[in-house]
Design a protein around this motif. Structure first.
Motif, PDB file in Angstrom:
ATOM      1  N   LEU A   1       0.514  -1.008  -0.159  1.00  0.00           N
ATOM      2  CA  LEU A   1       0.051   0.247   0.151  1.00  0.00           C
ATOM      3  C   LEU A   1       1.014   0.926   0.241  1.00  0.00           C
ATOM      4  CD1 LEU A   1      -2.755  -0.334   2.591  1.00  0.00           C
ATOM      5  CD2 LEU A   1      -2.664  -0.991   0.318  1.00  0.00           C
ATOM      6  N   LEU A   2       0.486   2.502  -1.089  1.00  0.00           N
ATOM      7  CA  LEU A   2       1.775   3.249  -1.212  1.00  0.00           C
ATOM      8  C   LEU A   2       1.458   4.937   0.630  1.00  0.00           C
ATOM      9  CD1 LEU A   2       1.653   3.658  -5.107  1.00  0.00           C
ATOM     10  CD2 LEU A   2       3.053   2.891  -3.440  1.00  0.00           C
ATOM     11  N   SER A   3       1.811   5.283   0.062  1.00  0.00           N
ATOM     12  CA  SER A   3       2.545   6.031   1.303  1.00  0.00           C
ATOM     13  C   SER A   3       0.799   6.783   1.708  1.00  0.00           C
ATOM     14  CB  SER A   3       3.334   7.108   0.792  1.00  0.00           C
ATOM     15  OG  SER A   3       3.111   8.240  -0.099  1.00  0.00           O
TER      16      SER A   3
ATOM     17  N   SER B   1       9.470  16.605   3.516  1.00  0.00           N
ATOM     18  CA  SER B   1      10.668  15.478   3.840  1.00  0.00           C
ATOM     19  C   SER B   1      11.225  14.313   3.650  1.00  0.00           C
ATOM     20  CB  SER B   1       9.937  14.265   5.695  1.00  0.00           C
ATOM     21  OG  SER B   1       8.816  13.291   4.220  1.00  0.00           O
ATOM     22  N   TRP B   2      10.570  14.416   2.237  1.00  0.00           N
ATOM     23  CA  TRP B   2      11.370  13.461   0.951  1.00  0.00           C
ATOM     24  C   TRP B   2      13.237  14.446   0.789  1.00  0.00           C
ATOM     25  CZ3 TRP B   2       6.796  10.644  -1.616  1.00  0.00           C
ATOM     26  CH2 TRP B   2       5.893   9.710  -1.198  1.00  0.00           C
ATOM     27  N   PRO B   3      13.472  13.549   0.673  1.00  0.00           N
ATOM     28  CA  PRO B   3      14.928  14.529  -0.634  1.00  0.00           C
ATOM     29  C   PRO B   3      14.930  15.202  -0.962  1.00  0.00           C
ATOM     30  CG  PRO B   3      15.683  12.328   0.055  1.00  0.00           C
ATOM     31  CD  PRO B   3      14.537  11.997   0.183  1.00  0.00           C
TER      32      PRO B   3
ATOM     33  N   SER C   1      11.711  -0.643  -2.139  1.00  0.00           N
ATOM     34  CA  SER C   1      11.276   0.150  -1.581  1.00  0.00           C
ATOM     35  C   SER C   1      11.701   1.160  -2.228  1.00  0.00           C
ATOM     36  CB  SER C   1      12.991   0.220  -0.878  1.00  0.00           C
ATOM     37  OG  SER C   1      13.029   1.120   0.727  1.00  0.00           O
ATOM     38  N   SER C   2      11.653   2.553  -1.074  1.00  0.00           N
ATOM     39  CA  SER C   2      11.235   4.095  -1.736  1.00  0.00           C
ATOM     40  C   SER C   2      11.989   5.401  -0.786  1.00  0.00           C
ATOM     41  CB  SER C   2       9.402   3.765  -1.602  1.00  0.00           C
ATOM     42  OG  SER C   2       9.395   5.280  -0.950  1.00  0.00           O
ATOM     43  N   ILE C   3      11.988   6.386  -1.948  1.00  0.00           N
ATOM     44  CA  ILE C   3      12.676   7.613  -0.447  1.00  0.00           C
ATOM     45  C   ILE C   3      11.583   7.417   0.084  1.00  0.00           C
ATOM     46  CG2 ILE C   3      13.440   9.018  -3.077  1.00  0.00           C
ATOM     47  CD1 ILE C   3      10.861  10.381  -3.090  1.00  0.00           C
TER      48      ILE C   3
ATOM     49  N   GLY D   1      -0.556   6.956  -3.380  1.00  0.00           N
ATOM     50  CA  GLY D   1       1.019   7.569  -3.565  1.00  0.00           C
ATOM     51  C   GLY D   1       1.084   9.612  -2.795  1.00  0.00           C
ATOM     52  N   THR D   2       2.078   9.576  -2.680  1.00  0.00           N
ATOM     53  CA  THR D   2       2.156  10.809  -2.550  1.00  0.00           C
ATOM     54  C   THR D   2       3.032  11.703  -3.917  1.00  0.00           C
ATOM     55  OG1 THR D   2       1.940  10.519  -0.411  1.00  0.00           O
ATOM     56  CG2 THR D   2       2.142  12.847  -0.689  1.00  0.00           C
ATOM     57  N   SER D   3       3.619  11.016  -3.867  1.00  0.00           N
ATOM     58  CA  SER D   3       4.511  11.741  -5.669  1.00  0.00           C
ATOM     59  C   SER D   3       3.683  11.598  -7.001  1.00  0.00           C
ATOM     60  CB  SER D   3       5.763  11.120  -5.505  1.00  0.00           C
ATOM     61  OG  SER D   3       5.529   9.426  -6.430  1.00  0.00           O
ATOM     62  N   ASP D   4       1.972  11.433  -6.740  1.00  0.00           N
ATOM     63  CA  ASP D   4       0.973  11.145  -7.545  1.00  0.00           C
ATOM     64  C   ASP D   4       0.875  12.640  -8.259  1.00  0.00           C
ATOM     65  OD1 ASP D   4       1.384   8.267  -6.511  1.00  0.00           O
ATOM     66  OD2 ASP D   4      -1.202   8.615  -6.167  1.00  0.00           O
TER      67      ASP D   4
ATOM     68  N   MET E   1       3.337   5.722   7.557  1.00  0.00           N
ATOM     69  CA  MET E   1       4.104   4.384   7.963  1.00  0.00           C
ATOM     70  C   MET E   1       4.271   3.820   6.978  1.00  0.00           C
ATOM     71  SD  MET E   1       3.288   2.185   9.870  1.00  0.00           S
ATOM     72  CE  MET E   1       2.092   1.412  10.849  1.00  0.00           C
ATOM     73  N   TYR E   2       3.583   3.918   5.583  1.00  0.00           N
ATOM     74  CA  TYR E   2       4.544   3.205   4.065  1.00  0.00           C
ATOM     75  C   TYR E   2       6.134   3.612   4.817  1.00  0.00           C
ATOM     76  CZ  TYR E   2       6.083   2.907  -0.366  1.00  0.00           C
ATOM     77  OH  TYR E   2       6.125   2.645  -1.847  1.00  0.00           O
ATOM     78  N   GLY E   3       6.803   4.705   5.171  1.00  0.00           N
ATOM     79  CA  GLY E   3       8.060   4.634   5.158  1.00  0.00           C
ATOM     80  C   GLY E   3       9.048   3.818   5.864  1.00  0.00           C
TER      81      GLY E   3
HETATM   82  N1  SER Z   1       5.787   6.869  -4.680  1.00  0.00           N
HETATM   83  C1  SER Z   1       5.539   6.426  -3.686  1.00  0.00           C
HETATM   84  C2  SER Z   1       4.443   6.725  -3.108  1.00  0.00           C
HETATM   85  O1  SER Z   1       4.146   8.613  -3.289  1.00  0.00           O
HETATM   86  C3  SER Z   1       6.731   6.562  -3.098  1.00  0.00           C
HETATM   87  O2  SER Z   1       7.142   5.658  -2.791  1.00  0.00           O
HETATM   88  O3  SER Z   1       3.893   6.753  -2.281  1.00  0.00           O
END
Ligand code: SER
Length: 349
Positions: free
Chosen positions: A88-90, A307-309, A132-134, A212-215, A162-164
């Motif tokens: 499940l995405l962020s 919070s992501w780089p 994994s993910s940023i 996701g949050t980068s969507d 939670m996802y991170g």
């Molecule tokens: N694309 C992912 C998200 O937005 C981050 O890895 O949850």
């Protein structure tokens, strides 16, 4: 007359979980194009889209939390590689943190355990490929985010989602199952051959991500091409790294194919380019001058992106397994996103 029966040979397969998600679709289409998907068994809660069913060996509709199903897989197949995409995405995970934990962590443990048992029965560790993910990072403030750009694998590991947290913990679980599982038993386990990439925000020309949050980046683009207005949920200056889906697939397969003796890490950053939300909007508007993009930041989702780089250092992947992306920002838009999405959108009319 007694007929000598051949011992039942289990079929050798690659297992892909979460195959009906964005990365799964990209991966299966890529393997199919290479005529390399006939040994792929797919496991997904939603099965696999009708258009893709014929591309793989078998589609199993099921849950990675279902232990009976995991046992069935163990007995029925000789699995030499597991590509574990189900998660499940962020943003989605923030609305259901405990469910996210079960799917993202317990689901991963179930598959790691399956890999261990398979490894035992075939006398060879199973390859376990894990995205994994940023989201594992947590930059303390915007000043630090602006100052420290190319963040290394071991820095700033303080996720605020939670996802991170789940992804970071699963990276550690992978290392544990690879190196230390049953470390106090008389017969040490063979472990798993755990290999992990940390993805930036992924953008596909074919599909939109869910939850996701980068969507905002893919949503902005897909909306413009279909002539729909888009209100971006982060500020103009929000900056994170991105990657095109073909490069994401390339990185997973390159890491899976890398000779083990070349790998000195379990977890590798991979990235392509970083852009602000404003820069993405400008590139979209260059191609679609009528695109209606506004910025209406959502404070909570903005905080996650803050919070992501701004950029990550992928030099270990470049050095150890020759990683390099095909698409920089220019090529991504001119040769991948714009032509493919335009073509797809023309069929919808
Ligand atoms: N694309 C992912 C998200 O937005 C981050 O890895 O949850």
């Amino acid at each position: 007359m007694f007929v000598r029966r051949r011992p039942h040979l289990r079929e050798k397969v690659t297992l892909i979980t979460g195959a009906n998600g964005e990365v799964g679709h990209g991966l299966i289409q890529h393997l199919y194009a290479l005529q390399d998907a006939s040994d792929v068994v797919v496991l997904d809660l939603r099965g696999l889209d009708d258009s893709m069913r014929g591309m793989v060996n078998r589609v199993i509709v099921g849950d990675i939390l279902d232990n009976e199903l995991i046992n069935l897989l163990l007995n029925e197949y000789e699995i030499d590689t597991i590509i574990h995409l189900a998660a499940l995405l962020s943003t989605h995970s923030e609305f259901n943190p405990e469910t996210a934990h079960r799917v993202n962590v317990q689901g991963t443990i179930n598959l790691l355990k399956l890999a261990i048992e398979q490894g035992k029965s075939r006398g060879l560790p199973v390859k376990f490929i894990f995205p994994s993910s940023i989201a594992v990072y947590g930059m303390p403030d915007l000043e630090t985010k602006a100052r420290v750009t190319a963040v290394k694998e071991e820095d700033f590991l303080y996720p605020i989602t939670m996802y991170g947290c789940n992804k970071l913990y699963c990276e550690h679980l992978g290392r544990y199952y690879a190196q230390y599982y049953q470390q106090l038993s008389a017969s040490r386990s063979l472990g798993v051959d755990f290999r992990c990439v940390r993805f930036p925000g992924l953008i596909s020309a074919q599909t939109l991500p869910t939850g996701g949050t980068s969507d905002y980046a893919p949503e902005m683009l897909h909306a413009a091409i279909r002539g729909k207005p888009y209100a971006c949920f982060v500020r103009e200056d929000a900056r994170i790294p991105f990657m095109m889906m073909p490069d994401a697939i390339k990185s997973l397969l390159m890491l899976a194919d890398a000779p083990q003796e070349q790998l000195n890490h379990y977890v590798y950053n991979v990235t392509s380019f970083s852009l602000t939300a404003q820069e993405i909007a400008e590139r979209v508007q260059q191609n679609f001058p009528d695109a209606q993009i506004t910025f209406e930041p959502d404070t909570a989702r903005q905080a996650i992106v803050d919070s992501w780089p701004a950029d990550i250092d992928d030099s270990a992947a470049r050095r150890e397994w020759n990683w390099s992306p095909e698409y920089d920002a220019d090529r991504a838009f001119s040769e991948y996103l714009i032509p493919i999405i335009t073509e797809l959108a023309s069929h919808e009319k």
